[in-house]
Motif scaffolding. Structure first.
Motif, mmCIF file in Angstrom:
data_model
loop_
_atom_site.group_PDB
_atom_site.id
_atom_site.type_symbol
_atom_site.label_atom_id
_atom_site.label_comp_id
_atom_site.label_asym_id
_atom_site.label_seq_id
_atom_site.Cartn_x
_atom_site.Cartn_y
_atom_site.Cartn_z
ATOM 1 N N CYS A 200 46.764 53.636 15.901
ATOM 2 C CA CYS A 200 47.521 54.024 16.801
ATOM 3 C C CYS A 200 47.851 54.911 17.774
ATOM 4 C CB CYS A 200 49.107 52.955 15.751
ATOM 5 S SG CYS A 200 50.037 53.558 16.412
ATOM 6 N N TYR A 202 51.075 57.085 19.464
ATOM 7 C CA TYR A 202 52.777 56.693 20.070
ATOM 8 C C TYR A 202 52.583 58.142 21.225
ATOM 9 C CZ TYR A 202 58.134 57.118 20.374
ATOM 10 O OH TYR A 202 59.155 56.935 20.406
ATOM 11 N N THR A 204 55.352 60.177 23.337
ATOM 12 C CA THR A 204 56.743 59.949 23.604
ATOM 13 C C THR A 204 57.123 60.331 24.852
ATOM 14 O OG1 THR A 204 56.989 62.458 22.889
ATOM 15 C CG2 THR A 204 57.522 60.573 21.198
ATOM 16 N N VAL A 209 53.964 52.250 22.660
ATOM 17 C CA VAL A 209 52.301 52.645 21.973
ATOM 18 C C VAL A 209 51.081 51.827 21.640
ATOM 19 C CG1 VAL A 209 53.224 52.381 19.301
ATOM 20 C CG2 VAL A 209 55.024 52.204 20.213
#
Ligand code: ZN
Length: 242
Positions: A200, A202, A204, A209
């Protein structure tokens, strides 16, 4: 910040190598590992070594703790228990020290991590339904929590009204006002029918995601499991991703 997040490696060195190679293409600023580095496959020490080299924040999984006697193997099904007992007797001292020092949860200004749930991390419950998600949302100080343990990627989304729904999506746009529990799936033993390793990202800044998949040498991982004297089923299930 771009976080590279992964979980449930389960001693599968071939899958971990492929996932790390893929993450290295992604301009990751910080790595996070959601536990169960060991258990099931044949390379616990090598996987811990590789994870340590990446230097992620790592939280404890049930297998990690069971292998160093911090969680009882009585909670495991017979095949998983056999793998815990095999793993325990094949760990070197540095691996034991690493596993024994893992904490249950982690939180920073961007996110939280727990192997099972944030509300009962020591019991390693599964994030399987809206009730479990609601209990974790209630404790969440940021807008997003990452979990593993089910080996099935997906996301629970809670809107500003408190309504929760579930999505099996590869990419999720993070919207202000909503909260998220993201299950990142498993690197080393996927159970959603897709045998490829899951990981995964992510981001920001982009508020995004992504759960991605990468192929790896399953036949080698499977043969090593069988040759190590671990249950044959643990090798066979990798082929189906179940
Ligand atoms: Zn696991």
């Amino acid at each position: 910040m771009r976080y590279g997040i992964f979980s449930d490696v389960h001693s599968n060195l071939e899958a971990l190598g492929a996932a790390i190679n893929a993450l290295h293409q992604e301009d990751i600023g910080r790595y996070l590992c959601i536990g169960d580095v060991v258990g099931y496959a044949s390379n616990p020490n090598e996987c811990v070594e590789k994870v340590k080299t990446l230097a992620p924040i790592t939280v404890a999984g049930n297998h990690d703790w069971a292998c160093v006697n911090l969680f009882s193997e009585e909670y495991f099904n017979p095949v998983a228990r056999e793998a815990v007992i095999w793993t325990r007797s094949n760990l070197d001292d540095t691996t034991k020290y690493f596993l024994g020092s893992l904490r249950l949860t982690y939180e920073n200004q961007d996110l939280a991590l727990a192997h099972g749930t944030l509300h009962n991390p020591q019991d390693f419950e599964y994030m399987l339904d809206e009730d479990a998600a609601a209990a974790t949302f209630a404790l969440l100080k940021t807008n997003i929590c990452f979990v593993g343990h089910t080996h099935r990627p997906g996301v629970f989304i809670q809107n500003f009204l408190g309504e929760i729904h579930y999505k099996e999506s590869g990419a999720i746009e993070i919207k202000g006002g909503d909260k998220y529990v993201v299950d990142v799936g498993s690197v080393g033993q996927p159970r959603d029918g897709d045998p490829r390793a899951a990981y995964c990202i992510y981001d920001t800044e982009k508020k995004e995601v992504q759960i991605k998949r990468v192929s790896y040498d399953i036949q080698t991982a499977r043969s090593k499991i069988i040759n190590a004297g671990l249950p044959r089923y643990l090798g066979d299930r990798l082929l189906a991703g179940r």
